[in-house]
Motif scaffolding. Structure first.
Motif, PDB file in Angstrom:
ATOM      1  N   GLU A 240       0.755  -1.109   0.049  1.00  0.00           N
ATOM      2  CA  GLU A 240       0.045  -0.074  -0.028  1.00  0.00           C
ATOM      3  C   GLU A 240       0.718   1.182   0.014  1.00  0.00           C
ATOM      4  OE1 GLU A 240       0.587  -0.826   4.286  1.00  0.00           O
ATOM      5  OE2 GLU A 240       0.371  -2.216   2.696  1.00  0.00           O
ATOM      6  N   GLU A 241       2.213   1.028   0.324  1.00  0.00           N
ATOM      7  CA  GLU A 241       2.962   2.291   0.436  1.00  0.00           C
ATOM      8  C   GLU A 241       4.060   2.278  -0.626  1.00  0.00           C
ATOM      9  OE1 GLU A 241       4.951   2.650   4.041  1.00  0.00           O
ATOM     10  OE2 GLU A 241       3.210   3.221   5.114  1.00  0.00           O
ATOM     11  N   GLY A 242       3.913   1.348  -1.628  1.00  0.00           N
ATOM     12  CA  GLY A 242       4.772   1.250  -2.946  1.00  0.00           C
ATOM     13  C   GLY A 242       6.211   0.580  -2.568  1.00  0.00           C
ATOM     14  N   SER A 243       6.524  -0.057  -1.491  1.00  0.00           N
ATOM     15  CA  SER A 243       7.791  -0.552  -1.046  1.00  0.00           C
ATOM     16  C   SER A 243       7.737  -1.934  -1.635  1.00  0.00           C
ATOM     17  CB  SER A 243       8.114  -0.599   0.215  1.00  0.00           C
ATOM     18  OG  SER A 243       7.284  -1.163   1.251  1.00  0.00           O
ATOM     19  N   LEU A 244       6.868  -2.591  -2.139  1.00  0.00           N
ATOM     20  CA  LEU A 244       6.617  -3.755  -2.699  1.00  0.00           C
ATOM     21  C   LEU A 244       5.418  -3.625  -4.066  1.00  0.00           C
ATOM     22  CD1 LEU A 244       7.342  -6.968  -3.259  1.00  0.00           C
ATOM     23  CD2 LEU A 244       5.130  -7.366  -1.760  1.00  0.00           C
ATOM     24  N   ARG A 245       6.246  -3.783  -5.279  1.00  0.00           N
ATOM     25  CA  ARG A 245       5.303  -3.511  -6.470  1.00  0.00           C
ATOM     26  C   ARG A 245       5.414  -4.606  -7.411  1.00  0.00           C
ATOM     27  NH1 ARG A 245       8.195   1.514  -5.702  1.00  0.00           N
ATOM     28  NH2 ARG A 245       9.119   1.500  -7.821  1.00  0.00           N
ATOM     29  N   CYS A 246       4.470  -5.012  -7.875  1.00  0.00           N
ATOM     30  CA  CYS A 246       4.507  -6.116  -8.941  1.00  0.00           C
ATOM     31  C   CYS A 246       4.040  -5.887 -10.180  1.00  0.00           C
ATOM     32  CB  CYS A 246       3.540  -7.336  -8.406  1.00  0.00           C
ATOM     33  SG  CYS A 246       3.873  -9.174  -9.016  1.00  0.00           S
ATOM     34  N   ASP A 247       4.867  -6.494 -11.318  1.00  0.00           N
ATOM     35  CA  ASP A 247       4.399  -6.700 -12.619  1.00  0.00           C
ATOM     36  C   ASP A 247       4.108  -8.022 -13.007  1.00  0.00           C
ATOM     37  OD1 ASP A 247       4.936  -3.866 -12.649  1.00  0.00           O
ATOM     38  OD2 ASP A 247       7.002  -4.150 -13.546  1.00  0.00           O
ATOM     39  N   VAL A 248       2.850  -8.249 -13.643  1.00  0.00           N
ATOM     40  CA  VAL A 248       2.355  -9.477 -13.856  1.00  0.00           C
ATOM     41  C   VAL A 248       2.321  -9.803 -15.346  1.00  0.00           C
ATOM     42  CG1 VAL A 248       0.505 -11.129 -13.545  1.00  0.00           C
ATOM     43  CG2 VAL A 248       1.034  -9.571 -11.762  1.00  0.00           C
ATOM     44  N   ASN A 249       3.213 -10.846 -15.820  1.00  0.00           N
ATOM     45  CA  ASN A 249       3.201 -11.134 -17.096  1.00  0.00           C
ATOM     46  C   ASN A 249       2.285 -12.548 -17.464  1.00  0.00           C
ATOM     47  OD1 ASN A 249       5.668  -9.477 -18.556  1.00  0.00           O
ATOM     48  ND2 ASN A 249       6.375 -10.286 -16.548  1.00  0.00           N
ATOM     49  N   THR A 250       1.735 -12.273 -18.397  1.00  0.00           N
ATOM     50  CA  THR A 250       0.411 -13.462 -18.654  1.00  0.00           C
ATOM     51  C   THR A 250       0.617 -13.684 -20.287  1.00  0.00           C
ATOM     52  OG1 THR A 250      -0.869 -12.557 -16.878  1.00  0.00           O
ATOM     53  CG2 THR A 250      -1.642 -14.367 -18.197  1.00  0.00           C
ATOM     54  N   SER A 251       0.471 -15.079 -20.663  1.00  0.00           N
ATOM     55  CA  SER A 251       0.347 -15.657 -22.062  1.00  0.00           C
ATOM     56  C   SER A 251      -0.476 -16.715 -21.945  1.00  0.00           C
ATOM     57  CB  SER A 251       1.677 -15.572 -22.779  1.00  0.00           C
ATOM     58  OG  SER A 251       2.231 -16.903 -22.381  1.00  0.00           O
ATOM     59  N   LEU A 252      -1.087 -16.944 -23.237  1.00  0.00           N
ATOM     60  CA  LEU A 252      -1.873 -18.159 -23.584  1.00  0.00           C
ATOM     61  C   LEU A 252      -1.235 -18.734 -24.646  1.00  0.00           C
ATOM     62  CD1 LEU A 252      -5.417 -17.230 -22.782  1.00  0.00           C
ATOM     63  CD2 LEU A 252      -4.041 -18.469 -21.123  1.00  0.00           C
ATOM     64  N   ASN A 253      -1.313 -20.371 -24.777  1.00  0.00           N
ATOM     65  CA  ASN A 253      -1.034 -20.844 -25.932  1.00  0.00           C
ATOM     66  C   ASN A 253      -1.912 -22.232 -25.817  1.00  0.00           C
ATOM     67  OD1 ASN A 253       1.152 -21.783 -23.849  1.00  0.00           O
ATOM     68  ND2 ASN A 253       0.669 -23.438 -24.950  1.00  0.00           N
ATOM     69  N   LEU A 254      -2.130 -22.756 -27.157  1.00  0.00           N
ATOM     70  CA  LEU A 254      -2.754 -23.934 -27.383  1.00  0.00           C
ATOM     71  C   LEU A 254      -1.939 -25.054 -26.706  1.00  0.00           C
ATOM     72  CD1 LEU A 254      -4.678 -23.290 -30.849  1.00  0.00           C
ATOM     73  CD2 LEU A 254      -5.453 -23.582 -28.501  1.00  0.00           C
ATOM     74  N   PRO A 255      -2.435 -26.113 -26.174  1.00  0.00           N
ATOM     75  CA  PRO A 255      -1.515 -27.294 -25.731  1.00  0.00           C
ATOM     76  C   PRO A 255      -0.570 -27.891 -26.965  1.00  0.00           C
ATOM     77  CG  PRO A 255      -3.953 -27.723 -25.054  1.00  0.00           C
ATOM     78  CD  PRO A 255      -3.782 -26.345 -26.177  1.00  0.00           C
ATOM     79  N   GLY A 256       0.670 -27.822 -26.631  1.00  0.00           N
ATOM     80  CA  GLY A 256       1.743 -28.450 -27.458  1.00  0.00           C
ATOM     81  C   GLY A 256       1.996 -27.416 -28.282  1.00  0.00           C
ATOM     82  N   GLN A 257       1.757 -26.347 -28.388  1.00  0.00           N
ATOM     83  CA  GLN A 257       2.210 -25.125 -29.294  1.00  0.00           C
ATOM     84  C   GLN A 257       3.150 -24.342 -28.474  1.00  0.00           C
ATOM     85  OE1 GLN A 257      -0.715 -22.974 -31.578  1.00  0.00           O
ATOM     86  NE2 GLN A 257      -1.523 -25.073 -32.497  1.00  0.00           N
ATOM     87  N   GLU A 258       3.797 -23.261 -29.109  1.00  0.00           N
ATOM     88  CA  GLU A 258       4.781 -22.344 -28.512  1.00  0.00           C
ATOM     89  C   GLU A 258       4.105 -21.477 -27.726  1.00  0.00           C
ATOM     90  OE1 GLU A 258       7.156 -20.200 -31.401  1.00  0.00           O
ATOM     91  OE2 GLU A 258       8.066 -22.078 -32.068  1.00  0.00           O
ATOM     92  N   TRP A 259       4.732 -21.149 -26.597  1.00  0.00           N
ATOM     93  CA  TRP A 259       4.211 -19.883 -25.917  1.00  0.00           C
ATOM     94  C   TRP A 259       3.603 -18.827 -26.414  1.00  0.00           C
ATOM     95  CZ3 TRP A 259       8.699 -20.013 -21.675  1.00  0.00           C
ATOM     96  CH2 TRP A 259       8.662 -21.403 -20.963  1.00  0.00           C
ATOM     97  N   GLY A 260       2.513 -18.362 -26.128  1.00  0.00           N
ATOM     98  CA  GLY A 260       1.963 -17.059 -26.740  1.00  0.00           C
ATOM     99  C   GLY A 260       2.595 -15.897 -26.443  1.00  0.00           C
ATOM    100  N   THR A 261       2.223 -14.712 -27.015  1.00  0.00           N
ATOM    101  CA  THR A 261       2.692 -13.312 -26.688  1.00  0.00           C
ATOM    102  C   THR A 261       2.249 -12.929 -25.504  1.00  0.00           C
ATOM    103  OG1 THR A 261       2.668 -12.746 -29.052  1.00  0.00           O
ATOM    104  CG2 THR A 261       2.771 -11.003 -27.476  1.00  0.00           C
ATOM    105  N   ARG A 262       3.193 -12.503 -24.778  1.00  0.00           N
ATOM    106  CA  ARG A 262       2.909 -11.960 -23.227  1.00  0.00           C
ATOM    107  C   ARG A 262       2.556 -10.518 -23.265  1.00  0.00           C
ATOM    108  NH1 ARG A 262       7.322  -9.516 -20.834  1.00  0.00           N
ATOM    109  NH2 ARG A 262       9.109  -9.557 -21.789  1.00  0.00           N
ATOM    110  N   THR A 263       1.497 -10.093 -22.202  1.00  0.00           N
ATOM    111  CA  THR A 263       1.569  -8.889 -21.851  1.00  0.00           C
ATOM    112  C   THR A 263       2.231  -8.538 -20.450  1.00  0.00           C
ATOM    113  OG1 THR A 263      -0.729  -9.481 -20.901  1.00  0.00           O
ATOM    114  CG2 THR A 263      -0.593  -8.797 -22.969  1.00  0.00           C
ATOM    115  N   GLU A 264       2.287  -7.550 -20.004  1.00  0.00           N
ATOM    116  CA  GLU A 264       2.976  -7.229 -18.779  1.00  0.00           C
ATOM    117  C   GLU A 264       1.783  -6.022 -17.801  1.00  0.00           C
ATOM    118  OE1 GLU A 264       7.017  -5.264 -16.521  1.00  0.00           O
ATOM    119  OE2 GLU A 264       6.663  -5.351 -18.657  1.00  0.00           O
ATOM    120  N   THR A 265       1.149  -6.550 -17.278  1.00  0.00           N
ATOM    121  CA  THR A 265       0.425  -5.515 -16.247  1.00  0.00           C
ATOM    122  C   THR A 265       1.461  -4.984 -15.275  1.00  0.00           C
ATOM    123  OG1 THR A 265      -1.771  -7.161 -16.780  1.00  0.00           O
ATOM    124  CG2 THR A 265      -1.754  -5.556 -14.951  1.00  0.00           C
TER     125      THR A 265
END
Length: 498
Positions: free
Chosen positions: A211-236
């Motif tokens: 709540e004071e900003g001394s711990l901040r987190c950026d969350v990367n997420t991607s989706l891919n179909l099973p068996g395929q390469e990892w998808g393009t990620r976004t960074e929240t």
């Protein structure tokens, strides 16, 4: 995109495989900034904790903070990283109004700590999160956009910059991509940041207050179909609570699935998380390393941590939180489910401190997970901020154990503690709440109850001792719950010859 067009979560995880990654920034709790002697206290009047170095004025030269370097090494060791025997700072060049030098002193291809891991428990299973790197840099200043409705630059009439935070030591902890978590991906992300926070707090190098900003987190997420390469990620970016870390992963999984289902493509970009709706919106296209034009910082010498010093730091590490919790669980005699309840309430340290102050584990757990958790939930504060300390809770239980308070009276005393009226003993005395166990003082109340309930008294005289409970209740009502129930019962039976 409207939330009504989003697919169901169970459907998404049945068809897609998520890959997550987390970049966590931790402000270190050093007395001075990373490269100058300015104080690092949170708050203060804007632009009062600055000097030529952290303002990037011409001719000023940085000097590295040894305490920050030591803290970073300790974090790396706690995360099972290898510590570099030689590394350098680099200049990361970009322009932001809150970056006074137009570059950030950071680390690029030669970080201080690499190749570690952190184990977390999710759904009864142990998940190992790989750590890519832990490196040291300086924080930016803070921009405040005013005159608009959202607090963001769009719609604002002016922007104000506070450089007090610029130059504070900042540790960035970057995980390796985490595949294979399936439907548990949001929970794994939250569990990782929670465990990381606990590890860093146990080291005493940061207060890790989101709540004071001394711990901040950026969350990367991607989706891919099973068996395929990892998808393009976004960074929240800058997700500012543990709950929001989980929500941000889930939100991006749903949004990306909706885009892919419609035949669209995911754009690599930063996104903003909105606490009120749980949605994310686009930020900017994600820069690559070449965009930052990294080069070695010419004003700082390389770092070469002595191997003996690193070994000394490693030997002095405290017991890590997951092992500490397991030991406490065994000492307290709790089942996995009971310990999980303690964890969910954020009560581990509070119960431990209450036990250390003299209460039994069962009594400490009763107060923190019962009355105090209820009050915290009602007022919307963290359990640790509810208004009672472990020492006060232990003192309260001590009064119960000594027979000076019963549970009902103890709850009334606790109200006064939370309200800041003083210690449990002081409140008990000031409010006149101590249990009355003196037989002389209680005899009149017992005789009054017997006289008012002749039919019940007759039952007791005839041997139906269980009926005494009704008379005990009558006396307790007359004495506003302050009578000692055991003493009252003994008096009733004595007076009626039962």
């Amino acid at each position: 995109m409207s939330t009504t067009t989003l697919p169901a979560y169970d459907d998404v995880v049945a068809r897609y495989e998520p890959v997550i990654g987390l970049e966590t920034h931790v402000e270190l709790g050093t007395n001075t900034k990373m490269f100058c002697g300015c104080p690092t206290d949170f708050g203060g009047e804007p632009n009062t904790r600055v000097c030529p170095v952290c303002l990037g004025l011409p001719g000023s030269l940085p000097v590295a903070n040894k305490a920050a370097i030591e803290a970073t090494i300790r974090i790396g060791l706690a995360l099972n990283c290898s510590i570099a025997s030689w590394c350098r700072f680099a200049r990361k060049n970009y322009f932001y109004p809150d970056m006074p030098k137009n570059f950030q002193i950071s680390q690029y291809d030669e970080p201080l700590c690499v190749d570690g891991y952190l184990d977390v428990e999710v759904g009864g299973e142990l998940v190992r999160i790989g750590i890519e790197r832990v490196h040291l840099e300086e924080d930016t200043g803070k921009t405040l956009h005013v005159g608009g409705a959202t607090g963001r630059i769009h719609g604002a009439t002016e922007s104000l910059v506070d450089y007090n935070r610029a130059g504070i030591p900042l540790v960035e902890i970057v995980t390796k991509p985490v595949p294979g978590t399936g439907a548990l991906a949001p929970e794994v992300a939250r569990a990782y940041v929670t465990e990381l926070r606990d590890v860093i707090r146990s080291l005493g190098v940061s207060d890790v207050r989101m709540e004071e900003g001394s711990l901040r987190c950026d969350v990367n997420t991607s989706l891919n179909l099973p068996g395929q390469e990892w998808g393009t990620r976004t960074e929240t970016k800058n997700v500012n609570s543990l709950r929001s870390v989980e929500r941000a992963v889930r939100s991006e999984m749903l949004r990306q699935a909706s885009v892919l289902d419609a035949g669209g493509r995911i754009t690599q970009e930063t996104r903003h998380f909105h606490e009120d709706t749980g949605d994310t919106t686009p930020g900017r296209s994600k820069e690559t390393a070449t965009d930052y034009r990294y080069f070695p910082e010419p004003d700082l010498v390389p770092l070469a941590p002595d191997a003996a010093w690193v070994a000394e730091l490693k030997a002095a590490l405290p017991e890590l939180p997951r092992l500490h919790r397991r030991r406490l669980q065994e000492q307290w005699g709790l089942s996995d489910a009971d310990m999980q309840s303690v964890l969910n309430a954020g009560a581990v340290e509070l119960i431990e401190a209450t036990v250390a102050a003299g209460a039994t584990p069962a009594a400490a757990r009763k107060w923190w997970l019962g009355e105090l958790s209820r009050r915290a939930n009602e007022t919307g504060v963290e359990l640790a901020d509810v208004g009672a300390t472990p020492a006060q809770v232990a003192e309260l239980q001590g009064l119960v154990d000594a027979g000076k308070l019963n549970d009902k009276l103890a709850r009334s005393v606790l109200e006064g503690v939370v309200a800041g009226e003083g210690s449990p003993t002081e409140i008990m005395t000031a409010r006149g709440l101590e249990v009355v166990s003196d037989t002389g003082a209680l005899t009149a109340a017992v005789d009054e109850a017997i006289a008012a309930n002749p039919d019940i008294a007759e039952k007791i005289r005839s041997g139906k001792v269980a009926a005494a409970g009704a008379l005990v209740g009558a006396v307790m009502k007359t004495t506003r719950g302050q009578a000692d129930a055991k003493t009252v019962r003994e008096l009733i039976l004595s007076r009626l010859g039962a």
